[in-house]
Design a protein around this motif. Sequence first.
Motif, PDB file in Angstrom:
ATOM      1  N   LEU A  11      29.446  30.594 -39.364  1.00  0.00           N
ATOM      2  CA  LEU A  11      28.804  31.835 -38.950  1.00  0.00           C
ATOM      3  C   LEU A  11      27.305  31.692 -39.160  1.00  0.00           C
ATOM      4  O   LEU A  11      26.849  31.378 -40.249  1.00  0.00           O
ATOM      5  N   THR A  12      26.532  31.922 -38.096  1.00  0.00           N
ATOM      6  CA  THR A  12      25.086  31.801 -38.153  1.00  0.00           C
ATOM      7  C   THR A  12      24.461  33.170 -37.913  1.00  0.00           C
ATOM      8  O   THR A  12      24.652  33.751 -36.839  1.00  0.00           O
ATOM      9  N   GLU A  13      23.759  33.664 -38.930  1.00  0.00           N
ATOM     10  CA  GLU A  13      23.022  34.930 -38.865  1.00  0.00           C
ATOM     11  C   GLU A  13      23.863  36.104 -38.367  1.00  0.00           C
ATOM     12  O   GLU A  13      23.353  37.022 -37.731  1.00  0.00           O
ATOM     13  N   ARG A  14      25.164  36.053 -38.636  1.00  0.00           N
ATOM     14  CA  ARG A  14      26.106  37.105 -38.243  1.00  0.00           C
ATOM     15  C   ARG A  14      26.088  37.407 -36.746  1.00  0.00           C
ATOM     16  O   ARG A  14      26.574  38.429 -36.292  1.00  0.00           O
ATOM     17  N   LYS A  15      25.567  36.455 -35.944  1.00  0.00           N
ATOM     18  CA  LYS A  15      25.475  36.661 -34.502  1.00  0.00           C
ATOM     19  C   LYS A  15      26.161  35.566 -33.691  1.00  0.00           C
ATOM     20  O   LYS A  15      26.387  35.728 -32.502  1.00  0.00           O
ATOM     21  N   HIS A  16      26.488  34.461 -34.339  1.00  0.00           N
ATOM     22  CA  HIS A  16      27.102  33.338 -33.632  1.00  0.00           C
ATOM     23  C   HIS A  16      28.191  32.746 -34.536  1.00  0.00           C
ATOM     24  O   HIS A  16      27.903  32.304 -35.643  1.00  0.00           O
ATOM     25  N   LEU A  17      29.433  32.744 -34.043  1.00  0.00           N
ATOM     26  CA  LEU A  17      30.563  32.235 -34.815  1.00  0.00           C
ATOM     27  C   LEU A  17      31.237  31.109 -34.054  1.00  0.00           C
ATOM     28  O   LEU A  17      31.554  31.252 -32.876  1.00  0.00           O
ATOM     29  N   MET A  18      31.446  29.982 -34.720  1.00  0.00           N
ATOM     30  CA  MET A  18      32.203  28.871 -34.165  1.00  0.00           C
ATOM     31  C   MET A  18      33.410  28.678 -35.071  1.00  0.00           C
ATOM     32  O   MET A  18      33.258  28.554 -36.294  1.00  0.00           O
ATOM     33  N   LEU A  19      34.600  28.692 -34.488  1.00  0.00           N
ATOM     34  CA  LEU A  19      35.830  28.616 -35.265  1.00  0.00           C
ATOM     35  C   LEU A  19      36.720  27.512 -34.718  1.00  0.00           C
ATOM     36  O   LEU A  19      36.946  27.436 -33.511  1.00  0.00           O
ATOM     37  N   GLU A  20      37.204  26.653 -35.604  1.00  0.00           N
ATOM     38  CA  GLU A  20      38.175  25.622 -35.257  1.00  0.00           C
ATOM     39  C   GLU A  20      39.487  25.983 -35.922  1.00  0.00           C
ATOM     40  O   GLU A  20      39.500  26.501 -37.030  1.00  0.00           O
ATOM     41  N   GLY A  21      40.590  25.697 -35.260  1.00  0.00           N
ATOM     42  CA  GLY A  21      41.909  26.006 -35.799  1.00  0.00           C
ATOM     43  C   GLY A  21      42.520  27.242 -35.159  1.00  0.00           C
ATOM     44  O   GLY A  21      43.460  27.819 -35.686  1.00  0.00           O
ATOM     45  N   VAL A  22      42.013  27.641 -34.000  1.00  0.00           N
ATOM     46  CA  VAL A  22      42.540  28.821 -33.302  1.00  0.00           C
ATOM     47  C   VAL A  22      43.802  28.429 -32.545  1.00  0.00           C
ATOM     48  O   VAL A  22      43.822  27.449 -31.806  1.00  0.00           O
ATOM     49  N   VAL A  60      39.386  25.578 -30.417  1.00  0.00           N
ATOM     50  CA  VAL A  60      37.986  25.944 -30.640  1.00  0.00           C
ATOM     51  C   VAL A  60      37.654  27.264 -29.950  1.00  0.00           C
ATOM     52  O   VAL A  60      38.018  27.480 -28.795  1.00  0.00           O
ATOM     53  N   LEU A  61      36.945  28.114 -30.672  1.00  0.00           N
ATOM     54  CA  LEU A  61      36.510  29.406 -30.149  1.00  0.00           C
ATOM     55  C   LEU A  61      35.077  29.647 -30.598  1.00  0.00           C
ATOM     56  O   LEU A  61      34.725  29.364 -31.742  1.00  0.00           O
ATOM     57  N   THR A  62      34.244  30.167 -29.685  1.00  0.00           N
ATOM     58  CA  THR A  62      32.884  30.557 -30.025  1.00  0.00           C
ATOM     59  C   THR A  62      32.704  32.016 -29.640  1.00  0.00           C
ATOM     60  O   THR A  62      33.092  32.419 -28.545  1.00  0.00           O
ATOM     61  N   VAL A  63      32.136  32.792 -30.556  1.00  0.00           N
ATOM     62  CA  VAL A  63      31.910  34.221 -30.341  1.00  0.00           C
ATOM     63  C   VAL A  63      30.440  34.523 -30.575  1.00  0.00           C
ATOM     64  O   VAL A  63      29.833  34.006 -31.517  1.00  0.00           O
ATOM     65  N   GLU A  64      29.879  35.375 -29.725  1.00  0.00           N
ATOM     66  CA  GLU A  64      28.515  35.856 -29.926  1.00  0.00           C
ATOM     67  C   GLU A  64      28.541  37.378 -29.959  1.00  0.00           C
ATOM     68  O   GLU A  64      29.383  38.004 -29.338  1.00  0.00           O
ATOM     69  N   GLY A  65      27.614  37.957 -30.712  1.00  0.00           N
ATOM     70  CA  GLY A  65      27.528  39.392 -30.915  1.00  0.00           C
ATOM     71  C   GLY A  65      27.302  39.650 -32.396  1.00  0.00           C
ATOM     72  O   GLY A  65      27.250  38.715 -33.192  1.00  0.00           O
ATOM     73  N   PHE A  66      27.182  40.913 -32.779  1.00  0.00           N
ATOM     74  CA  PHE A  66      26.977  41.235 -34.194  1.00  0.00           C
ATOM     75  C   PHE A  66      28.324  41.323 -34.895  1.00  0.00           C
ATOM     76  O   PHE A  66      29.157  42.164 -34.551  1.00  0.00           O
ATOM     77  N   ILE A  67      28.563  40.446 -35.867  1.00  0.00           N
ATOM     78  CA  ILE A  67      29.828  40.397 -36.600  1.00  0.00           C
ATOM     79  C   ILE A  67      29.651  41.135 -37.919  1.00  0.00           C
ATOM     80  O   ILE A  67      28.881  40.713 -38.781  1.00  0.00           O
ATOM     81  N   ALA A  68      30.353  42.255 -38.055  1.00  0.00           N
ATOM     82  CA  ALA A  68      30.240  43.090 -39.245  1.00  0.00           C
ATOM     83  C   ALA A  68      31.342  42.795 -40.267  1.00  0.00           C
ATOM     84  O   ALA A  68      31.100  42.820 -41.468  1.00  0.00           O
ATOM     85  N   ILE A  69      32.554  42.506 -39.772  1.00  0.00           N
ATOM     86  CA  ILE A  69      33.706  42.306 -40.660  1.00  0.00           C
ATOM     87  C   ILE A  69      34.533  41.127 -40.177  1.00  0.00           C
ATOM     88  O   ILE A  69      34.814  41.004 -38.986  1.00  0.00           O
ATOM     89  N   MET A  70      34.938  40.265 -41.123  1.00  0.00           N
ATOM     90  CA  MET A  70      35.895  39.186 -40.865  1.00  0.00           C
ATOM     91  C   MET A  70      37.014  39.376 -41.874  1.00  0.00           C
ATOM     92  O   MET A  70      36.783  39.299 -43.074  1.00  0.00           O
ATOM     93  N   GLU A  71      38.232  39.613 -41.372  1.00  0.00           N
ATOM     94  CA  GLU A  71      39.349  39.918 -42.264  1.00  0.00           C
ATOM     95  C   GLU A  71      40.517  38.976 -41.987  1.00  0.00           C
ATOM     96  O   GLU A  71      41.017  38.910 -40.869  1.00  0.00           O
ATOM     97  N   PHE A  72      40.947  38.256 -43.030  1.00  0.00           N
ATOM     98  CA  PHE A  72      42.095  37.359 -42.925  1.00  0.00           C
ATOM     99  C   PHE A  72      43.340  38.032 -43.483  1.00  0.00           C
ATOM    100  O   PHE A  72      43.265  38.803 -44.437  1.00  0.00           O
ATOM    101  N   SER A  73      44.495  37.713 -42.888  1.00  0.00           N
ATOM    102  CA  SER A  73      45.785  38.119 -43.443  1.00  0.00           C
ATOM    103  C   SER A  73      46.794  37.015 -43.122  1.00  0.00           C
ATOM    104  O   SER A  73      46.463  36.033 -42.469  1.00  0.00           O
ATOM    105  N   GLU A  74      48.013  37.170 -43.581  1.00  0.00           N
ATOM    106  CA  GLU A  74      49.021  36.130 -43.410  1.00  0.00           C
ATOM    107  C   GLU A  74      49.432  35.963 -41.957  1.00  0.00           C
ATOM    108  O   GLU A  74      49.382  36.893 -41.173  1.00  0.00           O
TER     109      GLU A  74
END
Length: 91
Positions: A11-22, A60-74
């Motif tokens: 996560l970069t500056e809460r504006k750019h998210l790169m995620l592996e394992g999707v 792989v997933l890339t998201v742009e925008g303002f990220i306020a909350i990231m919540e993990f669950s099972e």
Amino acid sequence: MEQRVKHRLTLTERKHLMLEGVRQVGSFDEKEITLDTSLGFLSLKGEGLHITQLNLDEGVLTVEGFIAIMEFSESKTAKGRGKGLLNRILK
């Protein structure tokens, strides 16, 4: 033997998210994106969220925008929610 899937979140500056394992995208709009990942269910909440890259073959997933909350669950929760969403779409 089960192959371990890489799970990385950058996560970069809460504006750019790169995620592996999707594994799967459950739902998405400008305020929330729900994902099934190799380490469980992930919910992203914010403003102006856009998926700019998605490659499920590579996880792989890339998201742009303002990220306020990231919540993990099972994972069990993610599968249940994903099926519910799919059932709602198909009805």
